[in-house]
Each structure stands twice: as structure tokens, then as C-alpha cells.
Write an enzyme that holds these catalytic residues in place. Structure first.
Site, PDB file in Angstrom:
ATOM      1  N   SER A   6       0.802  -1.062   0.179  1.00 53.80           N
ATOM      2  CA  SER A   6       0.185   0.234   0.014  1.00 53.80           C
ATOM      3  C   SER A   6       0.710   1.230   0.047  1.00 53.80           C
ATOM      4  O   SER A   6       1.572   1.578   1.092  1.00 53.80           O
ATOM      5  CB  SER A   6      -1.089   0.083   1.198  1.00 53.80           C
ATOM      6  OG  SER A   6      -1.329   1.259   1.585  1.00 53.80           O
ATOM      7  N   HIS A  31      -1.397  -1.243  -4.006  1.00 54.30           N
ATOM      8  CA  HIS A  31      -2.719  -1.125  -3.630  1.00 54.30           C
ATOM      9  C   HIS A  31      -2.592   0.498  -3.321  1.00 54.30           C
ATOM     10  O   HIS A  31      -1.759   0.997  -2.790  1.00 54.30           O
ATOM     11  CB  HIS A  31      -2.620  -1.836  -2.248  1.00 54.30           C
ATOM     12  CG  HIS A  31      -3.993  -1.640  -1.476  1.00 54.30           C
ATOM     13  ND1 HIS A  31      -4.744  -2.372  -1.822  1.00 54.30           N
ATOM     14  CD2 HIS A  31      -4.342  -0.810  -0.349  1.00 54.30           C
ATOM     15  CE1 HIS A  31      -5.977  -2.154  -0.976  1.00 54.30           C
ATOM     16  NE2 HIS A  31      -5.513  -1.090  -0.067  1.00 54.30           N
ATOM     17  N   MET A  35      -9.175   7.932  -0.193  1.00 53.62           N
ATOM     18  CA  MET A  35     -10.077   8.273   0.999  1.00 53.62           C
ATOM     19  C   MET A  35     -10.692   9.501   0.650  1.00 53.62           C
ATOM     20  O   MET A  35     -10.090  10.636   0.231  1.00 53.62           O
ATOM     21  CB  MET A  35      -9.263   8.169   2.198  1.00 53.62           C
ATOM     22  CG  MET A  35      -8.511   6.873   2.406  1.00 53.62           C
ATOM     23  SD  MET A  35      -7.704   7.051   4.040  1.00 53.62           S
ATOM     24  CE  MET A  35      -6.987   5.320   3.963  1.00 53.62           C
ATOM     25  N   HIS A  64      -8.738   0.708  -3.814  1.00 55.67           N
ATOM     26  CA  HIS A  64      -9.392   0.606  -2.682  1.00 55.67           C
ATOM     27  C   HIS A  64     -10.231   1.846  -2.354  1.00 55.67           C
ATOM     28  O   HIS A  64      -9.576   3.008  -1.968  1.00 55.67           O
ATOM     29  CB  HIS A  64      -8.701   0.113  -1.426  1.00 55.67           C
ATOM     30  CG  HIS A  64      -9.512  -0.218  -0.074  1.00 55.67           C
ATOM     31  ND1 HIS A  64      -8.683  -0.170   1.002  1.00 55.67           N
ATOM     32  CD2 HIS A  64     -10.739  -0.272   0.150  1.00 55.67           C
ATOM     33  CE1 HIS A  64      -9.682  -0.413   2.032  1.00 55.67           C
ATOM     34  NE2 HIS A  64     -10.853  -0.355   1.319  1.00 55.67           N
ATOM     35  N   MET A  66     -12.351   3.967  -0.474  1.00 60.13           N
ATOM     36  CA  MET A  66     -13.023   4.339   0.955  1.00 60.13           C
ATOM     37  C   MET A  66     -13.539   5.900   0.795  1.00 60.13           C
ATOM     38  O   MET A  66     -13.231   6.670   1.154  1.00 60.13           O
ATOM     39  CB  MET A  66     -11.740   4.413   1.913  1.00 60.13           C
ATOM     40  CG  MET A  66     -11.595   3.091   2.243  1.00 60.13           C
ATOM     41  SD  MET A  66      -9.764   3.111   3.078  1.00 60.13           S
ATOM     42  CE  MET A  66      -8.883   2.975   1.514  1.00 60.13           C
ATOM     43  N   MET A 135     -11.046  -6.193   5.853  1.00 56.15           N
ATOM     44  CA  MET A 135     -10.420  -4.972   6.405  1.00 56.15           C
ATOM     45  C   MET A 135      -9.862  -5.564   7.997  1.00 56.15           C
ATOM     46  O   MET A 135     -10.901  -6.183   8.470  1.00 56.15           O
ATOM     47  CB  MET A 135     -11.191  -3.515   6.786  1.00 56.15           C
ATOM     48  CG  MET A 135     -11.297  -2.853   5.662  1.00 56.15           C
ATOM     49  SD  MET A 135      -9.895  -2.474   4.663  1.00 56.15           S
ATOM     50  CE  MET A 135      -9.026  -1.657   5.884  1.00 56.15           C
ATOM     51  N   GLY A 140      -8.530   4.077   7.251  1.00 55.86           N
ATOM     52  CA  GLY A 140      -8.540   5.425   7.436  1.00 55.86           C
ATOM     53  C   GLY A 140      -6.864   5.854   7.428  1.00 55.86           C
ATOM     54  O   GLY A 140      -6.480   6.865   6.953  1.00 55.86           O
ATOM     55  N   PHE A 141      -6.038   5.006   8.107  1.00 57.64           N
ATOM     56  CA  PHE A 141      -4.483   5.218   8.125  1.00 57.64           C
ATOM     57  C   PHE A 141      -3.919   4.181   7.949  1.00 57.64           C
ATOM     58  O   PHE A 141      -4.294   2.753   8.393  1.00 57.64           O
ATOM     59  CB  PHE A 141      -4.410   5.870   9.688  1.00 57.64           C
ATOM     60  CG  PHE A 141      -5.454   6.992   9.984  1.00 57.64           C
ATOM     61  CD1 PHE A 141      -4.866   8.348   9.473  1.00 57.64           C
ATOM     62  CD2 PHE A 141      -6.652   6.797  10.513  1.00 57.64           C
ATOM     63  CE1 PHE A 141      -5.823   9.496   9.604  1.00 57.64           C
ATOM     64  CE2 PHE A 141      -7.363   8.090  10.602  1.00 57.64           C
ATOM     65  CZ  PHE A 141      -6.901   9.127  10.428  1.00 57.64           C
ATOM     66  N   GLY A 143      -0.593   2.012   9.299  1.00 54.91           N
ATOM     67  CA  GLY A 143       0.399   1.674  10.528  1.00 54.91           C
ATOM     68  C   GLY A 143      -0.500   1.369  11.754  1.00 54.91           C
ATOM     69  O   GLY A 143      -0.044   1.574  12.937  1.00 54.91           O
ATOM     70  N   ASP A 173      -6.359  -6.669   4.456  1.00 56.34           N
ATOM     71  CA  ASP A 173      -6.013  -5.211   4.440  1.00 56.34           C
ATOM     72  C   ASP A 173      -5.764  -4.721   5.750  1.00 56.34           C
ATOM     73  O   ASP A 173      -6.797  -4.369   6.506  1.00 56.34           O
ATOM     74  CB  ASP A 173      -6.688  -4.352   3.312  1.00 56.34           C
ATOM     75  CG  ASP A 173      -6.167  -3.052   3.425  1.00 56.34           C
ATOM     76  OD1 ASP A 173      -4.856  -2.743   3.788  1.00 56.34           O
ATOM     77  OD2 ASP A 173      -6.778  -2.108   2.702  1.00 56.34           O
ATOM     78  N   GLY A 174      -4.459  -4.243   6.303  1.00 56.56           N
ATOM     79  CA  GLY A 174      -4.473  -3.633   7.728  1.00 56.56           C
ATOM     80  C   GLY A 174      -3.697  -4.344   8.679  1.00 56.56           C
ATOM     81  O   GLY A 174      -3.987  -5.564   9.181  1.00 56.56           O
ATOM     82  N   GLY A 175      -2.503  -3.355   8.846  1.00 53.18           N
ATOM     83  CA  GLY A 175      -1.798  -4.364  10.097  1.00 53.18           C
ATOM     84  C   GLY A 175      -1.206  -5.495  10.000  1.00 53.18           C
ATOM     85  O   GLY A 175      -0.587  -6.155  10.786  1.00 53.18           O
ATOM     86  N   GLY A 195       1.173  -2.147   4.160  1.00 53.10           N
ATOM     87  CA  GLY A 195       1.712  -0.714   4.056  1.00 53.10           C
ATOM     88  C   GLY A 195       3.069  -0.296   4.816  1.00 53.10           C
ATOM     89  O   GLY A 195       4.147  -0.542   4.267  1.00 53.10           O
TER      90      GLY A 195
HETATM   91  C1  DX5 Z   1      -6.089   1.660   5.959  1.00 53.89           C
HETATM   92  C2  DX5 Z   1      -5.863   1.279   4.290  1.00 53.89           C
HETATM   93  C3  DX5 Z   1      -4.670   0.173   4.023  1.00 53.89           C
HETATM   94  C4  DX5 Z   1      -3.425   0.655   4.886  1.00 53.89           C
HETATM   95  C5  DX5 Z   1      -2.563  -0.731   5.089  1.00 53.89           C
HETATM   96  O1  DX5 Z   1      -7.353   2.392   5.802  1.00 53.89           O
HETATM   97  O2  DX5 Z   1      -6.918   0.644   3.736  1.00 53.89           O
HETATM   98  O3  DX5 Z   1      -4.627  -0.298   3.028  1.00 53.89           O
HETATM   99  O4  DX5 Z   1      -2.871   1.642   4.131  1.00 53.89           O
HETATM  100  O5  DX5 Z   1      -1.576  -0.102   5.676  1.00 53.89           O
HETATM  101  P1  DX5 Z   1      -0.775  -1.000   6.951  1.00 53.89           P
HETATM  102  O6  DX5 Z   1      -0.361  -2.161   6.461  1.00 53.89           O
HETATM  103  O7  DX5 Z   1       0.051   0.072   7.417  1.00 53.89           O
HETATM  104  O8  DX5 Z   1      -1.765  -1.044   7.984  1.00 53.89           O
HETATM  105 ZN    ZN Z   2      -6.613  -0.230   1.681  1.00 52.58          ZN
END
Ligand code: DX5
Ligand code: ZN
Length: 220
Positions: A6, A31, A35, A64, A66, A135, A140-141, A143, A173-175, A195
Site C-alpha cells: 500500500s 494497492h 479516501m 481501494h 473508501m 479490513m 483510514g490510516f 500503521g 488489508d491492515g496491520g 503498508g
Molecule cells: C487502511 C488502508 C490500508 C493501509 C494498510 O485504511 O486501507 O490499505 O494503508 O497499511 P498498513 O499495512 O500499514 O496497515
Molecule cells: Zn486499503
């Protein structure tokens, strides 16, 4: 098994470098987190950025969305060169229509679900979607910390797909990082987004290769 770094976690002033690093590390997709400051409390990339990334990226773009009312901008994102597009279940009033529009536009169609949305609600669209994006953080973010309940959701979704004989893929997706990617893959996920685990490192290409090595160890 596919890796989709990402670029939300990369230097936003140098995304051309980020997409080259994705390719150099052997990633499968790039990715792109769009947003709108309404559906999620953050603003990121728009249509011109997706078009620019398309010109620079040797890899397909996994977009993606959002955003609220995705029907207003979906056509423009497809024209900008999105190869895969995920719309959120929570933002879509006419989800079946949107998924069909994505496929008719020549892209792969995905439905994304927030951590609090049960996968049972996807029953009617499983056959119309090419992939489900689960998800594993609240969107939203980059990290944020991985929510472990996501693993059970992936298993439940995998069982529902198997029961219907569907090939719909699962993306998470996420973390996701080197520490938990093994569990993620073992839960039946086909595509992992990463990401911070890629771009918050000194050498993103090497981080992608390390993720791949962890995935291959788990699959063995
Ligand atoms: C969150 C995003 C993710 C995010 C992944 O809202 O949809 O794609 O950027 O980043 P990490 O892997 O750092 O959670
Ligand atoms: Zn994403």
C-alpha cells in the site's frame, strides 16, 4: 499468493519511486487507498493520482475506494486505469450494480468490509465479486494494529465460498507484517496488503522479499 504493498505508507511526494520499489521487490499489485474525508477521517488520492500511478507502475493497480457514494466516481477511476476496484459494503446502496459496472469496465470487482461488518451479509454478492477485501483495521490510516478477529472472518468466508463452489478470492488489508502474515495466509487469504511493513523500512523492496519468504515458509 499475492502481495499488494500500500503506497499510502510511502512518501506521498515520491510515489513514482514507491511503485518502482514494489516491482523491484517482486510484488504482484500496487494497492492504492482512495479516501474522501467522509467515509473515513482522512483524505488521500484522487483520480489524477490513479492515472499518474498507472503511467508509472509496471504492476496492476488495486484501487481501494473508501468513499461515500462510490457510484459518482467509479467510472472515472476505471477510466484512470484501475485494474481492480474494491467498493465498501457500508458505502454502497446498489452494490450489485457497482460490481457489475466494475466488471463491465474490464476490471476485477471487489467488495470491502469493515471489521464490524459480518461476512454473512455478503451472501448475495459472493458470485458477482471477484474478491472480498476484509479490513483487518478500521480504515483510514496506515500503521495501525492488526485486529486478530479478522482471521476467523477469513475462515468463515472461505467456508462459505467452498460450500458454494465459488473461486472468489480473499484479500486482507491492515496491520499485516512479517510477524502475522503466516497466520493471515493460513486463514485462507489469497492477497495480502502491507503498508507500513513495506514502506516504513529502509529498503521497501527487501521488505517485500522478506514477506514473500515468510509466505512461502507458511505454505510449505
Ligand atoms: C487502511 C488502508 C490500508 C493501509 C494498510 O485504511 O486501507 O490499505 O494503508 O497499511 P498498513 O499495512 O500499514 O496497515
Ligand atoms: Zn486499503
Amino acid at each position: 499468493m499475492r502481495i499488494a504493498p500500500s503506497v499510502l505508507a510511502a512518501d506521498p511526494a515520491d510515489l513514482a519511486t514507491a511503485v518502482r520499489q514494489c516491482a523491484a521487490g517482486g510484488a504482484d499489485l500496487v494497492h492504492v487507498d482512495v479516501m474522501d474525508g467522509h467515509f473515513v477521517p482522512n483524505l488521500t488520492f484522487g483520480i489524477p493520482m490513479v492515472a499518474a500511478l498507472k503511467r508509472h507502475s509496471p504492476l496492476p493497480l488495486d484501487v481501494h475506494l473508501m468513499i461515500e457514494r462510490p457510484e459518482r466516481l467509479l467510472g472515472a477511476f476505471l477510466e484512470a486505469g484501475a485494474d481492480r476496484v474494491a467498493v465498501h459494503w457500508e458505502a454502497a446502496v446498489h452494490l450489485d450494480r457497482l460490481l457489475t459496472q466494475i466488471r463491465d469496465g474490464g476490471a476485477q470487482a471487489g467488495v470491502a468490509v469493515n471489521p464490524a461488518t459480518p461476512v454473512a451479509l455478503l451472501e448475495e454478492v459472493l458470485a458477482t465479486a471477484d474478491f472480498v477485501l476484509l479490513m483487518s483495521v478500521n480504515p483510514g490510516f496506515a500503521g495501525q494494529r492488526f485486529l486478530p478477529a479478522s482471521l476467523a472472518k477469513a475462515r468463515q468466508l472461505g467456508a462459505a465460498l467452498a460450500a458454494r463452489g465459488l473461486q472468489t478470492e480473499i484479500e486482507m488489508d491492515g496491520g499485516i507484517d512479517h510477524g502475522n502474515v503466516g497466520e493471515v495466509i493460513a486463514s485462507g487469504v489469497d492477497t495480502v496488503v502491507a503498508g507500513a511493513a513495506v514502506f516504513a523500512t529502509a529498503d521497501p523492496a527487501a521488505a517485500i522479499r522478506r514477506l514473500r519468504a515468510r509466505i512461502e515458509e507458511t505454505a510449505r
